[in-house]
Motif scaffolding. Structure first.
Motif, PDB file in Angstrom:
ATOM      1  N   SER A  42       0.936  -0.953   0.046  1.00 49.79           N
ATOM      2  CA  SER A  42      -0.278  -0.361   0.135  1.00 49.79           C
ATOM      3  C   SER A  42       0.830   1.362   0.163  1.00 49.79           C
ATOM      4  O   SER A  42       2.389   1.220   0.139  1.00 49.79           O
ATOM      5  CB  SER A  42      -1.295   0.024   1.167  1.00 49.79           C
ATOM      6  N   GLY A  43       0.744   2.238  -1.135  1.00 49.07           N
ATOM      7  CA  GLY A  43       1.608   3.485  -1.001  1.00 49.07           C
ATOM      8  C   GLY A  43       2.064   3.419  -1.999  1.00 49.07           C
ATOM      9  O   GLY A  43       2.514   4.340  -2.115  1.00 49.07           O
ATOM     10  N   GLY A  45       1.519   3.284  -5.072  1.00 46.78           N
ATOM     11  CA  GLY A  45       0.381   3.785  -6.293  1.00 46.78           C
ATOM     12  C   GLY A  45      -0.296   3.431  -7.230  1.00 46.78           C
ATOM     13  O   GLY A  45      -0.736   3.173  -8.600  1.00 46.78           O
ATOM     14  N   LYS A  46      -0.713   1.772  -6.438  1.00 48.95           N
ATOM     15  CA  LYS A  46      -1.979   1.665  -7.774  1.00 48.95           C
ATOM     16  C   LYS A  46      -2.978   2.746  -7.356  1.00 48.95           C
ATOM     17  O   LYS A  46      -3.522   2.092  -8.805  1.00 48.95           O
ATOM     18  CB  LYS A  46      -2.007   0.228  -6.367  1.00 48.95           C
ATOM     19  N   SER A  47      -3.777   2.667  -6.615  1.00 45.56           N
ATOM     20  CA  SER A  47      -4.660   3.461  -7.107  1.00 45.56           C
ATOM     21  C   SER A  47      -4.803   4.593  -7.772  1.00 45.56           C
ATOM     22  O   SER A  47      -5.916   5.248  -8.518  1.00 45.56           O
ATOM     23  CB  SER A  47      -5.331   4.377  -5.614  1.00 45.56           C
ATOM     24  N   LEU A  48      -3.637   5.154  -7.805  1.00 38.10           N
ATOM     25  CA  LEU A  48      -3.560   6.442  -8.982  1.00 38.10           C
ATOM     26  C   LEU A  48      -3.159   5.705 -10.261  1.00 38.10           C
ATOM     27  O   LEU A  48      -3.651   6.162 -11.203  1.00 38.10           O
ATOM     28  CB  LEU A  48      -2.015   6.798  -8.552  1.00 38.10           C
TER      29      LEU A  48
HETATM   30  N1  ADP Z   1      -4.593  13.189  -3.292  1.00 38.12           N
HETATM   31  C1  ADP Z   1      -3.590  12.728  -2.903  1.00 38.12           C
HETATM   32  N2  ADP Z   1      -2.459  14.383  -2.106  1.00 38.12           N
HETATM   33  C2  ADP Z   1      -1.092  13.758  -2.513  1.00 38.12           C
HETATM   34  N3  ADP Z   1      -1.071  12.184  -2.325  1.00 38.12           N
HETATM   35  C3  ADP Z   1      -1.303  11.651  -2.348  1.00 38.12           C
HETATM   36  C4  ADP Z   1      -2.535  11.683  -3.396  1.00 38.12           C
HETATM   37  N4  ADP Z   1      -3.041  10.728  -3.394  1.00 38.12           N
HETATM   38  C5  ADP Z   1      -1.612   9.813  -3.558  1.00 38.12           C
HETATM   39  N5  ADP Z   1      -1.047  10.418  -2.683  1.00 38.12           N
HETATM   40  C6  ADP Z   1       0.104   9.459  -2.315  1.00 38.12           C
HETATM   41  O1  ADP Z   1       0.445   8.639  -3.098  1.00 38.12           O
HETATM   42  C7  ADP Z   1       0.853   7.688  -2.480  1.00 38.12           C
HETATM   43  C8  ADP Z   1       0.213   6.332  -3.808  1.00 38.12           C
HETATM   44  O2  ADP Z   1      -1.087   6.599  -3.401  1.00 38.12           O
HETATM   45  P1  ADP Z   1      -2.188   5.254  -3.024  1.00 38.12           P
HETATM   46  O3  ADP Z   1      -2.380   4.712  -5.339  1.00 38.12           O
HETATM   47  O4  ADP Z   1      -3.251   4.955  -2.466  1.00 38.12           O
HETATM   48  O5  ADP Z   1      -1.115   4.025  -3.203  1.00 38.12           O
HETATM   49  P2  ADP Z   1      -2.098   2.395  -3.657  1.00 38.12           P
HETATM   50  O6  ADP Z   1      -3.059   2.269  -3.638  1.00 38.12           O
HETATM   51  O7  ADP Z   1      -0.695   1.294  -4.119  1.00 38.12           O
HETATM   52  O8  ADP Z   1      -1.960   1.472  -1.752  1.00 38.12           O
HETATM   53  C9  ADP Z   1       0.488   7.424  -1.199  1.00 38.12           C
HETATM   54  O9  ADP Z   1       2.096   7.604  -1.239  1.00 38.12           O
HETATM   55  C10 ADP Z   1       0.170   9.236  -0.839  1.00 38.12           C
HETATM   56  O10 ADP Z   1       0.860   9.394  -0.391  1.00 38.12           O
END
Ligand code: ADP
Ligand code: SF4
Ligand code: MG
Lengths: 331, 343
Positions: A42-43, A45-48
């Protein structure tokens, strides 16, 4: 031709400490009829990645890519309308957090009705369409295992338990009969029986309706049961991708190896009560990204060259980005 | 729901009770004879004194007199104004509607201007339109109300001479007192120059209403804008876009409702702040409302009036707050179940 083809996707986001590359040259592709797993802590960047694909990022963030094609057409250069037309009928997404992806002030019936495109309805008068939408919605709910559909449809999101909302978002994503389903941690926190039911449903749709799935998860067990191929993400970089069987048999990237080793069910040779293997340290935060290969500080094989970003190399259709991959020892 | 209503009713009754008790205590805290402070009769002779002691039950101990006081308050016997010699209750019912009238117009105007501006601003976040609206609202928010009122008098009444600067309606018109709301009273009356009187009263309303509107409107713009921005950034809006809905569909079907519902309570609560400002503005424009009336009472140490005025204003504010809370809950039962009152 792959259904979805992403090359060198880079996402810069503005944080309180300046612009950072939250995604750095990510490669990802999903073939027709394929279930592709996207794995990472987690963290990482999968969701990104998911949000970049469907264009749900804040406008000020900078998304660049050498290629981001949907059936050969570039998503990034499309107009918003064209892009929405694709997400309406061909691509569906299940967001990570089901509650935040549902409008708190609309009933679930209204929300699922919106996702059913007109072309799924028979020709008919508009009052008949309402009933048709309702029956499609009910059928979808049954498929994901929501039995009390009337209660569910007339409720607001906060009136239902979270796992029902979770199943509902899956039903909603499937209601438009998409070509590709992007599911961001769809089974997170589910009970094991519910989880199996959902995974079975997805596998079945994959086989019968030729639904391609981008399955985002860190549940390796679920993935190994479902996925044909896998992309491993570490800290915003895609480190390895290839066929599931190949990667399991012979991971090339040190991170993939550590990931597989940390899952006990993947290791048949594990003696009882043996210590589980894992990497030292934690995933770096965005303000302290290492230069070059981002695994560097934690990597057992790191050497001086690793401060330069490794190029993507490949053996057949197995891609990896590492200066000192594991196969060198064995060879 | 019933539990909720019960709780709110309970809150209303208890608060009103405490307010009454507080106003009773004031009679003893003000300097001078409590009897005079309660009744408004200065220097009573011995016989009158006995009568008053009996009327207010001051000779029967604290609780009996408090109880007696409640009964008198409810019966409308709030004592006599030391200035005019007329009943405090009557004067309050004459002046309070004037203040409420002013506040209601200012509130309606603020909502009509503030909500659309806030929504536009929020929807065009980080664009020129948003910056423009935001800067204007910042100015409106920072200008002191009394200063703005004086400035308006200076420009429109003294320099340009286009608008009147004091009172509710010109002395030429003899408006019969009926509801206490001047526009309504004129409309209901069968006076000779009704149209002209209406126009005149309207012209009198413009400056005080505007000086009140600027502040409240800016506040509403800022509240609305923030809420719209937050909602438009949320996941379910992104999800709605991903369903293939167009921007206008998303805004109408998911955006506005979610942006406005949570700020409703804050919006209606602006009304109480507005009433406070209205009392200041009244003094400047010699608007015959409760603010002006109380200031006069304070100058002349008219303790029964001060007591009555404070009670009246606080009762209005408290009843308004609680009834709006209930009303909003009836309209939108789905906001998170809050049984307990919130500040
Ligand atoms: N809206 C946002 N503003 C700033 N940083 C973000 C935001 N959304 C996600 N991040 C950062 O981007 C990184 C990847 O997040 P995310 O894609 O949610 O990870 P995962 O889905 O793999 O757990 C994390 O370090 C998070 O802190
Ligand atoms: S490039 Fe270097 S640091 Fe990165 S994974 Fe390979 S060996 Fe480790
Ligand atoms: Mg995630």
């Amino acid at each position: 031709m792959p259904l979805l083809d992403i090359k060198n996707l880079t996402l810069e986001i503005d944080t309180s400490f300046g612009w950072v590359k939250a995604l750095d040259k990510v490669n990802l592709s999903v073939d027709t009829k394929e279930v592709r797993a996207l794995v990472g802590e987690s963290g990482s960047g999968k969701s990104l990645i998911v949000k970049s694909i469907i264009g749900a990022l804040p406008e000020r963030w900078k998304v660049t890519a050498d290629r981001m094609n949907w059936k050969g057409k570039d998503l990034l250069s499309m107009s918003d309308n064209q892009r929405r037309a694709i997400t309406r009928s061909e691509m569906s997404v299940v967001f990570q957090n089901p509650l935040s992806a549902l409008d708190p002030s609309a009933t679930l019936e209204e929300q699922i009705a919106e996702t059913i495109p007109d072309n799924l309805l028979d020709k008919g008068w508009f009052w008949q369409r309402r009933a048709q939408r309702h029956s499609i919605a009910v059928a979808q709910l049954h498929k994901v295992g929501i039995r009390d559909h009337e209660l569910c449809l007339k409720s607001y999101p906060h009136q239902l338990p979270e796992d029902v909302c979770q199943k509902f978002t899956i039903a909603m994503a499937l209601a438009s009969n998409p070509r590709l389903l992007i599911a961001d941690n769809p089974t997170m926190g589910m009970e094991i029986t519910t989880k199996i039911q959902i995974l079975r449903l997805l596998s079945k749709l994959n086989k019968t309706r030729e639904l391609s799935i981008l399955f985002v998860s860190h549940d390796l067990l679920a993935i190994s049961a479902m996925a044909d191929s896998m992309t491993v993400l570490y800290c915003g970089q895609s480190v390895e991708s290839g066929k599931m069987t190949q990667i399991r048999k012979r991971p090339l990237h040190p991170y993939t190896k550590a990931l597989l080793d940390s899952a006990p069910s993947f290791r048949r040779d594990l003696p009882p009560k043996a210590a589980l293997h894992c990497l030292e340290g934690t995933i770096p935060t965005l303000q302290h990204l290492p230069i070059g290969c981002r695994l560097g500080p934690r990597c057992p094989r790191a050497q001086k060259e690793c401060v330069k970003m490794p190029d993507v190399r490949r053996i057949h259709d197995h891609h990896y980005a590492c200066h000192f991959p594991l196969h060198r020892d064995k060879a | 729901m019933l539990v909720y209503l019960g709780r709110r009713l309970n809150l209303l009754v208890i608060t009103l009770f405490i307010l009454c008790a507080g106003s009773f205590a004031l009679a003893f805290l003000f300097p001078g004879d409590p009897l005079t402070n309660l009744s408004g009769l200065a220097n009573p002779d011995e016989q009158l004194r006995q009568q008053l002691m009996h009327k207010y039950a001051l000779d029967q101990g604290f609780f009996a007199s408090l109880w007696q006081y409640f009964q008198l308050i409810f019966a409308g016997d709030w004592g006599i104004s030391m200035r005019s010699g007329s009943s405090v209750f009557e004067e309050v019912t004459r002046t309070l509607p004037a203040s409420i009238e002013l506040s209601v117009y200012a509130m309606v105007l603020s909502l009509f201007i503030g909500l659309p501006l806030g929504i536009f601003s929020g929807l065009s976040h980080r664009k020129a339109l948003d910056r423009g609206i935001l800067s204007f609202s910042l100015i409106g928010y920072s200008v002191p109300v009394f200063w703005l009122a004086l400035l308006m008098i200076l420009v429109f009444a003294l320099k340009l001479g286009v608008l009147p600067m004091s009172d509710r309606v010109s002395l030429l018109y003899d408006v019969p007192l009926n509801t206490g709301f001047v526009l309504l009273d004129i409309l209901q009356s069968d006076m000779e120059h009704r149209e002209a009187a209406l126009q005149n009263a309207f012209a009198h309303l413009i400056l005080p209403t505007l000086s009140l509107t600027v502040f409240t409107c800016s506040l509403i713009v800022r509240l609305t804008r923030r809420s719209v921005i937050n909602v438009m950034d949320s996941d379910y809006i992104k999800a709605a876009y991903a369903k293939g809905m167009s921007r206008s569909e998303v805004v109408w079907q998911h955006g506005l409702k979610n942006a406005l519902i949570p700020i409703m309570p804050q919006l209606v609560m602006q009304f109480t702040l507005l009433m406070t400002n209205a009392m200041i503005v009244e003094v400047i424009f010699s608007w015959p409302g409760i603010g002006e009336w109380m200031i006069q009472a304070i100058y002349q140490r008219d303790f029964p009036s001060i007591r009555g005025g404070m009670l009246a204003v606080s009762v209005v504010v408290v009843s308004f707050t609680i009834s709006m809370d209930v009303l909003l809950k009836l309209l939108y039962p789905l906001s998170k179940r809050q049984l307990h009152a919130q500040v």
